[in-house]
Design a protein around this motif. Structure first.
Motif, PDB file in Angstrom:
ATOM      1  N   ALA A 133       0.848  -1.186   0.000  1.00  0.00           N
ATOM      2  CA  ALA A 133       0.000   0.000   0.000  1.00  0.00           C
ATOM      3  C   ALA A 133       0.886   1.239   0.000  1.00  0.00           C
ATOM      4  CB  ALA A 133      -0.923   0.000   1.216  1.00  0.00           C
ATOM      5  N   ALA A 134       0.334   2.357  -0.439  1.00  0.00           N
ATOM      6  CA  ALA A 134       1.108   3.593  -0.513  1.00  0.00           C
ATOM      7  C   ALA A 134       0.450   4.689   0.308  1.00  0.00           C
ATOM      8  CB  ALA A 134       1.243   4.052  -1.968  1.00  0.00           C
ATOM      9  N   LEU A 135       1.291   5.493   0.928  1.00  0.00           N
ATOM     10  CA  LEU A 135       0.855   6.676   1.649  1.00  0.00           C
ATOM     11  C   LEU A 135       1.540   7.875   0.997  1.00  0.00           C
ATOM     12  CD1 LEU A 135      -0.673   7.865   4.119  1.00  0.00           C
ATOM     13  CD2 LEU A 135       1.455   7.594   5.416  1.00  0.00           C
ATOM     14  N   VAL A 136       0.749   8.746   0.387  1.00  0.00           N
ATOM     15  CA  VAL A 136       1.292   9.905  -0.328  1.00  0.00           C
ATOM     16  C   VAL A 136       1.069  11.148   0.516  1.00  0.00           C
ATOM     17  CG1 VAL A 136       1.229  11.281  -2.437  1.00  0.00           C
ATOM     18  CG2 VAL A 136       0.842   8.806  -2.551  1.00  0.00           C
ATOM     19  N   LEU A 137       2.152  11.869   0.774  1.00  0.00           N
ATOM     20  CA  LEU A 137       2.098  13.035   1.653  1.00  0.00           C
ATOM     21  C   LEU A 137       1.903  14.308   0.847  1.00  0.00           C
ATOM     22  CD1 LEU A 137       5.092  12.060   3.951  1.00  0.00           C
ATOM     23  CD2 LEU A 137       2.675  11.526   4.272  1.00  0.00           C
ATOM     24  N   ASP A 183       2.547  -7.760   8.333  1.00  0.00           N
ATOM     25  CA  ASP A 183       3.555  -8.176   7.362  1.00  0.00           C
ATOM     26  C   ASP A 183       3.316  -7.591   5.966  1.00  0.00           C
ATOM     27  OD1 ASP A 183       1.328  -9.695   6.778  1.00  0.00           O
ATOM     28  OD2 ASP A 183       2.371 -11.623   6.729  1.00  0.00           O
ATOM     29  N   ASP A 184       2.352  -6.675   5.846  1.00  0.00           N
ATOM     30  CA  ASP A 184       2.191  -5.930   4.596  1.00  0.00           C
ATOM     31  C   ASP A 184       3.246  -4.828   4.536  1.00  0.00           C
ATOM     32  OD1 ASP A 184       0.002  -7.349   3.603  1.00  0.00           O
ATOM     33  OD2 ASP A 184      -1.434  -6.104   4.700  1.00  0.00           O
ATOM     34  N   TYR A 185       3.436  -4.280   3.344  1.00  0.00           N
ATOM     35  CA  TYR A 185       4.448  -3.240   3.159  1.00  0.00           C
ATOM     36  C   TYR A 185       3.797  -1.914   2.777  1.00  0.00           C
ATOM     37  CZ  TYR A 185       8.308  -6.475   3.665  1.00  0.00           C
ATOM     38  OH  TYR A 185       9.208  -7.371   4.177  1.00  0.00           O
ATOM     39  N   ILE A 186       4.384  -0.855   3.341  1.00  0.00           N
ATOM     40  CA  ILE A 186       3.872   0.486   3.099  1.00  0.00           C
ATOM     41  C   ILE A 186       4.923   1.314   2.363  1.00  0.00           C
ATOM     42  CG2 ILE A 186       4.616   1.215   5.423  1.00  0.00           C
ATOM     43  CD1 ILE A 186       1.545   2.568   3.580  1.00  0.00           C
ATOM     44  N   LEU A 187       4.510   1.919   1.276  1.00  0.00           N
ATOM     45  CA  LEU A 187       5.365   2.826   0.515  1.00  0.00           C
ATOM     46  C   LEU A 187       5.027   4.249   0.924  1.00  0.00           C
ATOM     47  CD1 LEU A 187       7.219   2.784  -2.371  1.00  0.00           C
ATOM     48  CD2 LEU A 187       5.184   4.037  -3.096  1.00  0.00           C
ATOM     49  N   ILE A 188       6.025   5.033   1.274  1.00  0.00           N
ATOM     50  CA  ILE A 188       5.807   6.424   1.661  1.00  0.00           C
ATOM     51  C   ILE A 188       6.415   7.324   0.594  1.00  0.00           C
ATOM     52  CG2 ILE A 188       6.254   8.200   3.392  1.00  0.00           C
ATOM     53  CD1 ILE A 188       6.376   5.947   5.463  1.00  0.00           C
ATOM     54  N   GLN A 189       5.581   8.172   0.005  1.00  0.00           N
ATOM     55  CA  GLN A 189       6.020   9.018  -1.095  1.00  0.00           C
ATOM     56  C   GLN A 189       5.674  10.482  -0.831  1.00  0.00           C
ATOM     57  OE1 GLN A 189       7.944   9.623  -3.282  1.00  0.00           O
ATOM     58  NE2 GLN A 189       7.191   9.625  -5.378  1.00  0.00           N
ATOM     59  N   ASP A 190       6.610  11.361  -1.173  1.00  0.00           N
ATOM     60  CA  ASP A 190       6.366  12.801  -1.108  1.00  0.00           C
ATOM     61  C   ASP A 190       5.475  13.208  -2.274  1.00  0.00           C
ATOM     62  OD1 ASP A 190       8.131  13.281   1.102  1.00  0.00           O
ATOM     63  OD2 ASP A 190       9.831  13.150  -0.270  1.00  0.00           O
ATOM     64  N   GLY A 191       4.480  14.010  -1.986  1.00  0.00           N
ATOM     65  CA  GLY A 191       3.613  14.492  -3.063  1.00  0.00           C
ATOM     66  C   GLY A 191       4.326  15.410  -4.034  1.00  0.00           C
TER      67      GLY A 191
END
Length: 232
Positions: free
Chosen positions: A3-7, A101-109
């Protein structure tokens, strides 16, 4: 699951202007939309959450509706007091449906030139460890200035790297690393990988890309504008 979290909750104070820099339009499209389109289109990303102030959420949503990958969006989270608190707020909500155990992607907007390959590479590397971060070598001599006024030491630039985003982490350990810094220490975190490093998580390094720069200053904004206009 990945999953991704976009800031996209920053104020853009270093550029100024009437709107935060992620919502400045270049070639008729807001910077955040360049970033989001790449994240959403990446096949390895299954869910996406966006950190954005309430007044911008409907505008973002209107641009995503009707796209073939729009159903990946699971909602918005309001920004926190600092960048890392925004990360924590997003993670807290995502833990409601993700597993440890899922993975998180953190991305700058405001990294509109990130490619799908860069996202895929950092996810693949993270799956071999507890996480992964793209890094760039330092080209210039690096000095230590403890008081900000005079040189107090010289660092070996062969061992000093500059981190980029997107970064990826295994959710359970990364969330726990952030919670361990509450309520005050987390306010002093500058980079997403810092909690992971402080928690001794196993973080892989992959090559960064100078073209994947973060739009922070007016110089960065001018550079991106010239790229989109085909000047450079």
């Amino acid at each position: 699951m990945n999953a991704a979290l976009v800031l996209a909750g920053g104020s853009g104070s270093r550029i100024g202007g009437e709107r935060p820099k992620q919502y400045i339009k270049i070639n008729g499209k807001a910077i955040i939309l360049y970033t989001l389109e790449t994240v959403f289109a990446c096949e390895k990303i299954e869910r996406v959450r966006i950190v954005a102030a309430p007044e911008w959420q409907d505008r973002i949503l209107s641009h995503l509706k009707g796209r073939e990958w729009a159903d990946k969006l699971d909602g918005f989270t309001e920004p926190g007091e600092t960048r890392q608190m925004s990360v924590y707020n997003g993670l807290k909500k995502m833990k409601e449906y993700l597993k440890d155990d899922d993975y998180i992607l953190i991305q700058d907007g405001v990294r509109p030139l990130t490619t799908e390959k860069q996202i895929n590479d950092v996810i693949d590397a993270a799956h071999t460890a507890d996480g992964a971060v793209p890094m760039l070598p330092t080209k210039d001599t690096v000095y230590l200035c403890e008081d900000g006024e005079k040189i107090t030491g010289l660092l070996d630039r062969q061992t000093v790297f500059m981190g980029q985003a997107p970064e990826a982490f295994v959710l359970g350990k990364y969330f726990a690393a952030n919670e361990a810094l509450l309520p005050y220490d987390i306010l002093h975190v500058n980079g997403s990988a810092e909690p992971a490093v402080m928690a001794n998580m196993n973080i892989e390094i992959i090559p960064g890309d100078e073209k994947n720069f973060k739009i922070t200053t007016q110089v960065d904004l001018d550079k991106f504008t010239d790229i989109k206009k085909g000047i450079i």
